[in-house]
Design a protein around this motif. Structure first.
Motif, PDB file in Angstrom:
ATOM      1  N   LYS A 160      -1.850  -0.135  -1.003  1.00  0.00           N
ATOM      2  CA  LYS A 160      -0.969  -0.130   0.149  1.00  0.00           C
ATOM      3  C   LYS A 160       0.622  -0.543  -0.245  1.00  0.00           C
ATOM      4  O   LYS A 160       1.447   0.143   0.209  1.00  0.00           O
ATOM      5  N   GLU A 174       2.789  -3.940  10.024  1.00  0.00           N
ATOM      6  CA  GLU A 174       2.851  -2.585   9.874  1.00  0.00           C
ATOM      7  C   GLU A 174       3.362  -2.159  11.093  1.00  0.00           C
ATOM      8  O   GLU A 174       4.244  -1.356  11.139  1.00  0.00           O
ATOM      9  N   TYR A 227       1.954  -6.687   1.870  1.00  0.00           N
ATOM     10  CA  TYR A 227       0.728  -6.122   1.284  1.00  0.00           C
ATOM     11  C   TYR A 227       0.050  -6.937   0.011  1.00  0.00           C
ATOM     12  O   TYR A 227      -1.123  -7.048  -0.149  1.00  0.00           O
ATOM     13  N   CYS A 272      -3.589  -6.032  -0.715  1.00  0.00           N
ATOM     14  CA  CYS A 272      -3.685  -4.828  -0.489  1.00  0.00           C
ATOM     15  C   CYS A 272      -2.667  -4.081  -1.530  1.00  0.00           C
ATOM     16  O   CYS A 272      -1.693  -3.510  -1.204  1.00  0.00           O
TER      17      CYS A 272
END
Length: 748
Positions: A540, A511, A532, A537
């Motif tokens: 995200k 990120e 992600y 995730c």
């Protein structure tokens, strides 16, 4: 009378020899070497100029061995003969041969010394060139000094170039322009402008160098300002500015400038046609071509290339057929067009018809065979090449890498006398393509030991290797090296960093790299979304997808593979179907096997095997191994033997040597108590393993990559295993309060 007749005969013979010599040189310029040789053979009288002309013609047409044969057969040689042969070696980048011949010269003139200095500087042997300069007897000759200045300047060693410039006993315009060219050609326009303004003498070449420098730097406004101030612009001035406009897509300004040229010559006409070709405006190029008062080989070849670039190969062939004098450039251009369209055999037929092939022609044909996977034919041509340059070797390395023959690619690489950055990158990229990640990283280290500095391609490949090995510490070290090397602003490298950190489980680092990029592209977004998804995730991933759309980026196939993978990891079947439908209806993206594979994996994880199988049956594209593998894994988890057998049979067809598929199906049969099938599959598996490379795993331990091969007796250490088991058991007892350790040992 007899005396007068004899004198007249001698004079006529001399005129004939002079005319024949001119014809030989002219034919050489046209690339018609055999015609030149025919005239040479038919000449009854030959002089030194004749032999020297043939040496020059052969050398400039990549027939250097023939040129040397002519040279060696000459009973009488003069300085021009020796210089012509050295110049031939220089033209073909054969520094060692030129140096040997230079050492053997009975006498040398200033031109001989200037040739050798140029020869050394072209190969980057600047110390050797400087030693030669010190040995030049005539210190007042500017040619040798200018060659040395040009050599330093070309390599960006401006301090050394300036020292030589200051030490010169006499300077001429070439001296000043050599210094100026060094600045402009290296993009040092601030220094170039300072030097230009202080020049004691300048001519139109000086102005043109400045205009070209600003054009190459992308500063068209400064280039235009200088162009308008040139006292007497020549055709080079006009064409340089015209090409500058064309390079940056300003085709209207280029045409306006073209129309303003007071006296248009062939170069200006050809430059404008090339500008239209570059912008794929083939109709405008044809209109201009038809208006040309005179056309040369460049005009015809440019139009042929234009038709090829817009995919009109038949029209390109028609223009080629109409071309009055077909040279090697036109033939090579059309040959390349045939190769690009997959018509390799037709290209080879044309290649066979070319008498005097240059290195570009050979390389194009070799590249054609390599790209088509026909490496035996590529190797055959490679071996026949009279002179190979570094591009020839690099093409073979890339071809073998693409054909998954890295052992041969490595042998070609090792056989190279001189390797450049592309050679190393081709090898490293080849290892990466063939999943030999550790070898890729080793090659990066060896490249540094060879004195080559990595570029963005090297770093991207190395980071990708780290990502696939999950070698986080090595990846971090590379990140630090990239910071020191000045490549942190390179988008290509940043995108590789995002993937590396994501695949190593460091989402926050990924990120941070993404946030630090000034201007992200689609690959940046895809790398983040996939990162992600890989780390579970999903939310995200969805958030990044929405942000991407809000910023105007348009998703592609890879974007949706990441999104569907995110859905699969967390079991969001309905959301996955929504995204799949969105991909098709909202973005008009045709689903690939990889998209269907994600859906199959998604429904398979949830036990909805009938829906998963229906997706396979109804999909429009041919299923790949990844898709059948997802279905087989799901059948294994949810104990659907019938469907598992079907999926496994498909995998056996696509991946006959992948023993893991046999193991999965064997385990399913074992669970069902079908021991005969278990034994049959194990027998098949042993047959597949025979003669195959053992399976390999790796792990990063103390900043080193450790390999583990199956059936490697050297790695079997029962006592070490027992120690590790005891240590793990102790940790588990402390952390998990497990009292009955016998059950733990049973599990292990």
């Amino acid at each position: 009378m007899k005396l007068k007749h004899g004198i007249r005969s001698i004079g006529e013979a001399g005129n004939h020899v002079f005319n024949y010599n001119r014809q030989i040189i002219h034919l050489g310029k046209l690339g018609k070497v055999e015609d030149a040789r025919r005239i040479f053979s038919n000449m009854t009288h030959k002089n030194l100029v004749t032999y020297n002309s043939m040496i020059s013609v052969l050398a400039k047409n990549a027939r250097i061995s023939d040129a040397r044969q002519f040279f060696d057969k000459m009973s009488i040689k003069n300085l021009v003969s020796w210089n012509s042969m050295i110049a031939g070696y220089l033209h073909n980048d054969m520094v060692e041969e030129a140096s040997e011949l230079f050492d053997a010269m009975p006498e040398r003139d200033n031109f001989s010394w200037a040739l050798m200095i140029t020869c050394y500087t072209r190969k980057g042997k600047l110390e050797k060139a400087r030693e030669s300069l010190e040995l030049v007897p005539d210190k007042l000759d500017t040619a040798c000094w200018n060659a040395m200045i040009a050599g330093y300047a070309k390599k960006g060693q401006f301090n050394d170039a300036e020292k030589v410039f200051e030490q010169m006993p006499a300077k001429d315009l070439v001296s000043y322009n050599s210094m100026l060219a060094g600045y402009t050609q290296n993009g040092k326009m601030h220094l170039a402008l300072q030097f230009f303004e202080k020049m004691a003498m300048r001519n139109v070449v000086s102005w043109n160098l400045m205009v070209a420098g600003y054009v190459n730097s992308g500063d068209l406004s400064s280039a235009w300002q200088l162009f308008e101030n040139i006292p007497n612009p020549n055709v080079v001035s006009w064409v340089t500015m015209l090409c500058g406009f064309a390079r940056y897509g300003k085709i209207v300004e280029a045409r306006e400038l073209f129309d303003r040229i007071p006296r248009k010559n062939l170069v200006s006409w050809n430059a404008m046609i090339a500008a239209y070709v570059q912008e794929l405006q083939i109709d405008e190029a044809v209109k201009l071509f038809m208006k040309m008062p005179h056309k040369d080989r460049v005009s015809w070849t440019t139009l042929i290339n234009g038709y090829i670039r817009v995919g009109k190969l038949d029209e390109a062939q028609e223009v080629y057929n109409q071309m009055p004098c077909k040279d090697i450039a036109a033939k090579t251009t059309l040959m390349s067009g045939l190769i690009q369209n997959g018509r390799i055999d037709e290209a080879n037929k044309m290649f066979s018809q070319i008498r005097a092939r240059d290195v570009i022609c050979w390389n194009n044909m070799i590249a054609g065979y390599s790209q088509s996977g026909r490496m035996d034919e590529a190797l055959n041509l490679f071996r026949q090449m009279p002179i190979k340059n570094v591009v020839s070797w690099n093409t073979m390395i890339s071809g073998y890498a693409q054909a998954k023959q890295m052992d041969r690619a490595t042998k070609i690489f090792q056989a190279m006398r001189e390797k450049n950055l592309v050679s190393w990158n081709s090898l490293i990229s080849g290892f990466l393509q063939n999943y030999l990640y550790s070898d890729a990283l080793k090659s990066v280290v060896m490249m540094g030991q060879d004195g080559k500095k990595p570029d963005q391609s090297t770093f991207a490949c190395a980071l990708s290797a780290c990502a696939n090995l999950a070698a986080l510490q090595l990846g971090k070290q590379l990140h630090e090296y990239i910071l020191k090397s000045g490549y942190m602003n390179d988008l290509f490298v940043n995108n590789a960093l995002i993937s590396m950190y994501a695949k190593c489980g460091r989402v926050q680092n990924a990120e941070q790299v993404f946030r630090d990029i000034e201007c992200v592209d689609l690959i940046s977004w895809n790398s983040l979304i996939s990162g992600y998804a890989l780390n579970g995730c999903a939310n995200k991933s969805f958030e990044a997808f929405r942000q991407m759309l809000s910023e105007g980026a348009i998703p592609d196939e890879v974007t949706f593979i990441g999104i569907l993978s995110a859905c699969s990891h967390v079991g969001l079947a309905n959301e996955g179907l929504v995204f799949f439908k969105c991909m098709i209806e909202d973005f008009a993206i045709e689903p690939l096997a990889e998209h269907y594979s994600c859906l199959v994996d998604l429904f398979g994880r949830m036990g909805r095997l009938d829906e998963a199988f229906n997706i396979v049956r109804e999909m429009k594209v041919k299923p790949n191994a990844g898709l059948w593998g997802s279905l087989l894994w799901a059948c294994r988890v949810h104990r659907n033997l019938e469907l598992g057998i079907f999926a496994a049979e498909k995998l056996f067809e696509l991946e006959p040597d992948n023993t893991s598929n046999y193991i999965t199906l064997s385990n399913m049969h074992a669970e069902a108590g079908r021991w005969k099938e278990v034994e049959r599959l194990r027998m098949l598996m042993r047959e597949k393993k025979a003669g195959k490379q053992s399976g390999c795993s790796w792990i990063e331990v103390q900043n080193q990559i450790k390999h583990f091969l199956s059936h490697d007796l050297a790695k079997q250490r029962p006592e070490n295993i027992q120690i590790i088991l005891n240590t793990l058991a102790a940790h588990m007892r402390d952390k998990c309060n497990i009292s009955d350790m016998e059950s733990v040992y049973d599990i292990l």
